[in-house]
Structures are given as C-alpha cells and as structure tokens.
Design an enzyme around this catalytic site. Structure first.
Site, short mmCIF file in Angstrom:
data_model
loop_
_atom_site.label_atom_id
_atom_site.label_comp_id
_atom_site.label_asym_id
_atom_site.label_seq_id
_atom_site.Cartn_x
_atom_site.Cartn_y
_atom_site.Cartn_z
CE LYS A 18 -3.77 13.30 45.93
NZ LYS A 18 -3.09 13.18 44.17
CE LYS A 114 11.64 14.55 29.92
NZ LYS A 114 12.08 15.39 31.63
CB ILE A 434 2.95 -2.62 28.99
CG1 ILE A 434 3.31 -2.49 27.84
CG2 ILE A 434 4.57 -2.71 29.90
CD1 ILE A 434 3.82 -3.42 26.93
CD GLU A 487 4.39 -4.80 36.53
OE1 GLU A 487 4.42 -3.77 37.28
OE2 GLU A 487 5.09 -5.45 35.49
CG ASP A 602 9.24 -1.73 32.32
OD1 ASP A 602 8.93 -2.75 31.65
OD2 ASP A 602 8.08 -3.00 33.36
CD GLU A 608 11.83 11.67 35.13
OE1 GLU A 608 10.99 11.74 33.96
OE2 GLU A 608 11.68 11.72 35.91
CB CYS A 647 6.39 5.98 29.46
SG CYS A 647 6.15 4.32 31.16
CG HIS A 698 -2.19 7.14 29.15
ND1 HIS A 698 -1.65 6.00 27.62
CD2 HIS A 698 -1.01 6.41 29.92
CE1 HIS A 698 -0.60 6.06 28.63
NE2 HIS A 698 0.41 6.87 29.94
#
Ligand code: GLN
Ligand code: ZN
Length: 757
Positions: A18, A114, A434, A487, A602, A608, A647, A698
């Site tokens: 990474k 995914k 959101i 948040e 949320d 998933e 999402c 995004h």
C-alpha cells in the site's frame, strides 16, 4: 497428507505494498522501487509456505491491485480509451484500476464490485465487440521463474476463464458465449507457456461455480474447459480447478466429469452440501481433492477435532493419497500474522490464526492425518476445551426473552407518517445529509493528539464541540431541513461503536485488503456484546441545543457492525447481531429520551453478507438480519422519525425486505448507478420515504443546481414527489470543506427551485 494454498495476502505484514503503491501514485517512488517492494513481499510469502512444507504453493496470486484485473490484462482485454493514453504497461494497469487524470488524458476507472460474499472488491473487466482477446503469459511466467530461482516450485494460479466470463461486463452486442472460445484458447496458450517454463500444474480459480448456476452457465463452463483441458494435457500441464466461498451443488456433475487433475472444494462455507454431494455422487475418477478445511476468511484458530472429522468424512469417499488439505479460500481475506500484535494479551492472541498461523495449522493437520502431531492436537484440544469467554448472562437472557412484539414498531407506517408530517411540517423535497462532514487533517490530528496524551480529553471534547457548532451554523446558513452534528468524534463508523461496546477487541496491525491500496482493520467480536454507557447522546444533545431545526442522531446498525467485524464462531451470527441490536436499541431510546427527534441507523453493509445462493437468502440471513434492524427502533414513539442509509442501490432483488425494515426514510447511493432501482421501488409499491442520493460524493466535483434539478426530476418521474427526499449519496467525511459547502448550497438551491415548480 499433502497441503495446498490458494493465495496469500499481498499487501505485506505492514502494508508495505500500500505504502509503496501510494508513493508511486504520488510520483514519489519509481516503478523500480515499487517492483522491488512487490518482489520482497512475494519472496516472504513463498518462504513462509516453503518453511512449513506446503506441497502446492501458488505463484501469480500476487497483484498490484486485483487478480481479476490481472486476468483481463493477461487476455488483452484493455479498453481502447486506456490504451490511447499511451502510458507504460503498469501505468495503464493502474489507469484501469483507478482512473487517470493528467497530461495524457482523462479517463474514469473501470467499475469495482464486491467480490462474492467478502469485503474485498474486484475490478469488473469490460468487453466490447471490437476487443480482440490475446494471451500474454509473461507476468505469470516471470513470477513462476522468480519463485523457482528462490528454490520454490510453485503452482501458477489464475482467476479461471469461466469466472472471468461470468464477471465481465459486455458493452456491445457480443455476449459471454461469443468470447468463450477466444478466452479459452488464450488460457490454453498461457498454460502452454507455463508448462514450457517448467510448471507441471496450474490452478484455475472458479469461485463463480458457487453462485446459482443454470443450464446456460453450465454450457459456458463445459465449452470453455473442453478447449482448455485437452490443450493443457497436450502441453504437459495438470490443471487444478479451485472453487471457494461455498458449495457447487448445481455444477457438481459437470465439474466431476470435465477431466480435471485436481478439484478444490470448500469444506468450510460449503461443508454441508459439498459433503452431501461427495457422499451421494462420488468424486472424479483419479483426480486429487483439494479440501478446504481451514477457514480462509475468519481469524480464529481451527478446531482440529472438527477438521479431523471432516477429513475422515472426505477420506471415506476419496482415497487418502488423493486428498490434499488447504484453506477454504485465498488467505487474502485474513491479516498477515498474529506476531505483529503487540497490545492484546497472549491469552487473547492464542485464539487467533492469521495467514501465517493458518499455514502452521495446515502443517499440523497434515501431520495429524498421517498419525502424527499429537502434541499440537492436545494443545488444540485444550484451547477448545476451555471456556474462552464467560457468557454475559444478562445479555443472553435478554436475547432469549425477545418475543415477536419486540420486532414490531407501532403504529403502522402510514399512521406514523401522518403524525411525523404534522410534527416536522417539512417542505416538499426535504433536504438532509447522510451524517458525516469533512474529516479534515486537523480533526484527525486532534484525535491522534488525544491518543498520544498530547491534549486532555476535556480539550478534545471542547474542540469537537467547536466543530459541531461550526457545522450546525453552516447547515442553518445553507438552509438544510434536517441537520446532523457532523460525526467529528468518529474515526470509523464501526470501530467507533465497537470501541464503546463491551465484547469487542481491537488489533494493532490486522489489516485486510478491501480494494487496491485500501485496507481495513476489522474489530473482532470476542464475547457477548453490551453497551457500557450512552455513546453518542452527549454530542447529539449538544448539537440540538444549538438549533431549533430537527437534529438527526447518527448510529451504525447491528448488521453492519457485525458484517464489518470478524464474528465469533462459537455462537450463531444471528445471536451476535441481536446482542448488538439490543445495545444500539438502548442508544436509540436514550437519544429519543434526550429530545432527539430524528435518528438514523446506518446499514451500509446490509447486502454484503447476503448468501450467494438465492435459496439461502431468507433462511440463512434475511430472516434474522431484517428483524435485528427492526429490534433497534421498534421501541420509539410514533413521532420519532427513523432514517436508515445504505451505500448502494443494488437492492432491487430484496426490495420487499428493505421495506420491511420499517424505517420511515431510507437514503441510498443512486447517483452513479443507473436509476433502475427506482423502477424497482415503484414496482414494489415501496412504502418507506426515499432519498436516492442526488450527487456522487466519491469525487470532489461540485454538482450544479441544474444538474441536481434534472436528477431529481428523473427520480420524481419514477417515484413521484410525495415521498422524495433530497440528499447527497453518502457521508461527506472524505470530502474537502470548500466543495462540500458549494455542493450543499447547490443542493438546497435545487430543492427550492423544485418546490416552486
Ligand atoms: N453516517 C455515515 C457517514 O455519513 C454513513 C457512512 C456510510 O454509509 N458508509 O459517514
Ligand atoms: Zn453510504
């Protein structure tokens, strides 16, 4: 007994890949430097496997970004717009993965999806009518030779042709069948090149076989392998077919009769049905069974007694000398090694097995099957014989005492909707966000300073409060209808709650690749879960005290908390989720009692863990996941408005279940996907009010007022204006402050314009 590995993590034990990749992207490292890091990670992985005597060690499982993208490049499936940039091969590869914006052009990345039922994401290959499939084996040959030079003879491992064809996106008239012959021949050519380089065996991963498979799928599978297998045989290479993430109930016969030299089956997630097929239908004549008996996805030690039993069951059908054991899937989905953990006590760590430790387990289990390893077996018996965690009787009995009424919010939706309309008196096209606002460097630096003891908790709290006040003022000024506190106090939507709940433990370095260079460090569910004390109440109450507008409390739902953690294996997922649900429920009730009128729960990750097989959706998942969400909010008064957020908008196929969550409002991402979900909403006569995100958060792009008006217009044409909310498509925490303010101002301006028309 032989042992086999499907794939190893490639990010490195300290996320070296990474860091090196990001330095390369930023122009701070050369390609050679990046290649050197990659090479040393591969060497480390091969050595670890060699040291433990693994019989079949993979090569080619490494990737700079994603293995499906690697396969696309191997096949020459590089869309013209990327080639046209005229970049180096590696840069072209990264352009497909991440998009490219620079002196040579401006192209978006290929879409990402995914990977089956994991939190890993793959790049979706694109095939257009003009694309010509070719074969470039060079990278796989080079890695095979690289390992050989280090004294490791590997099994080159590739994503298989069938899975590639099933996952690719066809953008022209041609379909997967049109490309099947060329793709198969290209794989045959790659295998031939590998055989020439000395590879006696090649593994093709076909996880798509664990999806629902119909006659058309089977014909594709058969067509492809009737070309690949004879060519491989001619070239002198054995072909192992590797399946994982479940069973192959509907392709068993086709797989067994195809003529593979080895077949890999998952006896962890697919245990029940694969064992039944094995018993009832038998195994391919003369082939080796690669049995995935060690869980490749979770971090707990393997129960050797249970694994031994599975191995015996397998060996009652397949002769022992034709069985090799392995992990149920690539070890890519678990962290590198427990040895990097310096904070958790040994008493906790001894229960964990990450990738390296799973290799040790394979060695033990192999020896055990041959009649040895009795010390290891005894130690494992002791580990599993003891009580790992003391049950929290209060939590367990609270779950046991739940009745149907606890999952039912009263009164029914329509009545609540009327009560809430009166209470809030919101304009048409109500606006909200959101939850999170930009988490600037400064916010993160304050948290780090608190952690290091450079500032006191009181100073930190003061800072967060100042940010909240700033955020509330901004939202009032912009003119949003339902406000949030921003948040700022949260690092991550799951970790933050895990941190405040009893029952979770956290690691130092247990990173797992989510996509490309993005890694996550999931919390571990260690014991029964309960809430120590109110978690978010003080922040929300403070925010509400600053404004007359309704403040929305912000929580993460139980299914998402569980799905983004490593769950326990000693109690059912359902029970763990209900425990979390009870904890979050207590938080919901506290928020309500403290005067918070709107609460968002949320469920970003609800889809998933939807089982891969449709027949398993309800009994194995939705039948408890949806009720768990209902349990969280069923206790609130009718005038309290419950929001939820997801999402993605790919829930057309479970739309009734989403409606059955019985929230009052649901917001979701719809700006990037086409608006198909809106047709589904309409067709299902969706009752919950909806906020399909009107712009994509995004990217830093600021949407214009006209653009938002147009987007809402399209939405309204499908679902009407009565139940439509206006909001961005996800939290704003990854965005900068200037573009956030500009975007939200345009969003409110668009809503005002729409109200007039
Ligand atoms: N409330 C969260 C936020 O705004 C939701 C994030 C998410 O859906 N991933 O950040
Ligand atoms: Zn989201």
């Amino acid at each position: 007994m032989k042992t086999s590995v499907i794939g190893f993590p490639r990010i490195g034990d300290d996320r070296q890949l990474k860091k090196a990749s990001e330095a390369f992207f930023a122009g701070k490292a050369s390609e050679d430097e990046l290649q050197a890091v990659a090479k040393s990670i591969r060497a480390e992985a091969w050595n670890a496997q060699k040291d433990r005597g693994i019989s079949f060690i993979p090569s080619g499982d490494f990737s700079f970004y994603d293995n499906v993208l690697d396969a696309a490049v191997m096949l020459g499936a590089v869309p013209e717009r990327y080639k046209a940039l005229g970049l180096s091969p590696l840069e072209t590869y990264f352009a497909m993965a991440r998009g490219y914006q620079g002196p040579k052009g401006d192209v978006k990345a290929l879409p990402m999806k995914k990977w089956f039922n994991t939190n890993y994401h793959y790049i979706v290959p694109e095939l257009g009518d003009g694309d010509v499939i070719s074969a470039d084996p060079s990278r796989y040959v080079a890695e095979f030779e690289e390992a050989k030079a280090q004294g490791v003879v590997t099994v080159p491992s590739l994503i298989g042709p069938y899975t590639f064809l099933r996952l690719a996106r066809y953008v022209g008239e041609k379909c997967r069948h049109c490309f099947a012959g060329d793709v198969a021949n290209a794989y045959a050519a790659v295998i031939e090149a590998l055989a020439k380089a000395g590879a006696g065996r090649v593994a093709l991963a076909e996880p798509a076989l664990v999806l629902d498979t119909d006659a058309d799928d089977l014909s594709l599978f058969t067509k492809v392998y009737s070309l690949v297998l004879p060519a491989s045989r001619k070239a002198g290479a054995k072909v192992a077919l590797q399946t994982y993430f479940g069973d192959i109930r509907d392709s068993w016969d086709a797989v067994m009769s195809a003529g593979f030299d080895a077949i890999g089956l998952d006896f962890f997630e697919g245990r029940e049905r694969n064992l039944a097929c094995l018993r009832e239908k038998g195994f391919a004549d003369g082939a080796t069974l690669l049995a995935g008996v060690v869980c490749g996805k979770n971090i707990w030690r393997t129960d050797y007694a249970a694994a031994k039993e599975t191995i015996s069951a397998i060996c009652s059908t397949v002769p022992r000398d034709r069985v090799a054991i392995g992990a149920s899937c690539s070890l890519l989905h678990v962290p590198w090694t427990v040895k990097s953990e310096k904070t958790l006590p040994q008493d906790v760590l001894k229960h964990f097995a990450f990738a390296i430790e799973k290799l040790d387990e394979l060695k033990d289990l192999g020896d055990l099957a041959d009649g040895g390893a009795s010390t290891a077996f005894d130690a494992n018996r002791a580990l599993f014989g003891g009580v790992r965690v003391k049950a929290d009787e209060k939590v367990r009995s609270a779950v046991a005492a739940l009745t149907n009424a606890d999952f039912e919010r009263k009164p029914a939706f329509a009545e609540r909707e009327a009560i809430q309309r009166k209470r809030f008196a919101l304009p048409k096209f109500p606006t909200t966000t959101i939850g999170s606002f930009p988490q600037t460097k400064e916010v993160r630096a304050k948290r780090a300073a608190l952690r290091k003891g450079e500032i006191t908790p009181a100073q930190y709290e003061e800072y967060i409060k100042a940010k909240i006040a700033e955020c509330v003022r901004l939202q009032e000024d912009i003119g949003l209808d339902i406000l949030v506190h921003g948040e700022y106090e949260r690092n991550d939507m799951v970790e933050y709650f895990g941190d405040h709940l009893d029952g979770f433990v956290f690691t130092d370095k247990a990173w797992v690749q989510s996509y490309g260079t993005r890694c996550v460090k999931p919390p571990i569910v260690w014991g029964d879960i309960s809430r120590r004390e109110p978690i978010t109440v003080k922040w929300s109450v403070y925010a509400q005290s600053l404004t007359k507008k309704p403040m929305k409390g912000m929580l993460t739902g139980p299914v998402t908390i569980l799905n983004w953690s490593f769950p326990r294996e000693d109690i059912p997922l359902r029970d763990q989720t209900l425990q979390i649900a009870l904890a979050i429920r207590a938080e919901v009730l506290d928020l309500e009692a403290a005067g918070i009128p709107v609460i968002q729960i949320d469920e970003a990750a609800l889809r998933e863990k939807l089982p891969l097989r449709r027949e398993d959706w309800r009994p194995k998942y939705l039948d408890w996941a949806i009720p768990a969400f209902r349990l969280v909010h069923s206790g609130v008064r009718p005038e309290t408005q419950i929001h939820t957020h997801m999402c993605y908008s790919e829930f057309g196929d479970i739309i009734r279940d989403i409606d059955a969550m019985d929230a009052d409002v649901i917001t979701f991402e719809a700006s990037r996907a086409d608006l198909k979900v809106l047709d589904d909403l309409k067709a299902a006569d969706f009752r919950t009010e909806v906020g399909p995100g009107v712009y994509d958060i995004h990217s830093p792009r600021v949407p214009s007022v006209e653009e938002i008006v147009a987007a809402v217009g399209k939405m309204a044409a499908k679902v009407g204006t009565e139940k439509l909310w206006i909001n961005p498509d996800c939290g704003l925490k990854t965005r900068g402050e200037p573009e956030t303010e500009a975007s939200l101002r345009n969003l409110v301006a668009a809503a005002r314009k729409l109200r007039l028309s």
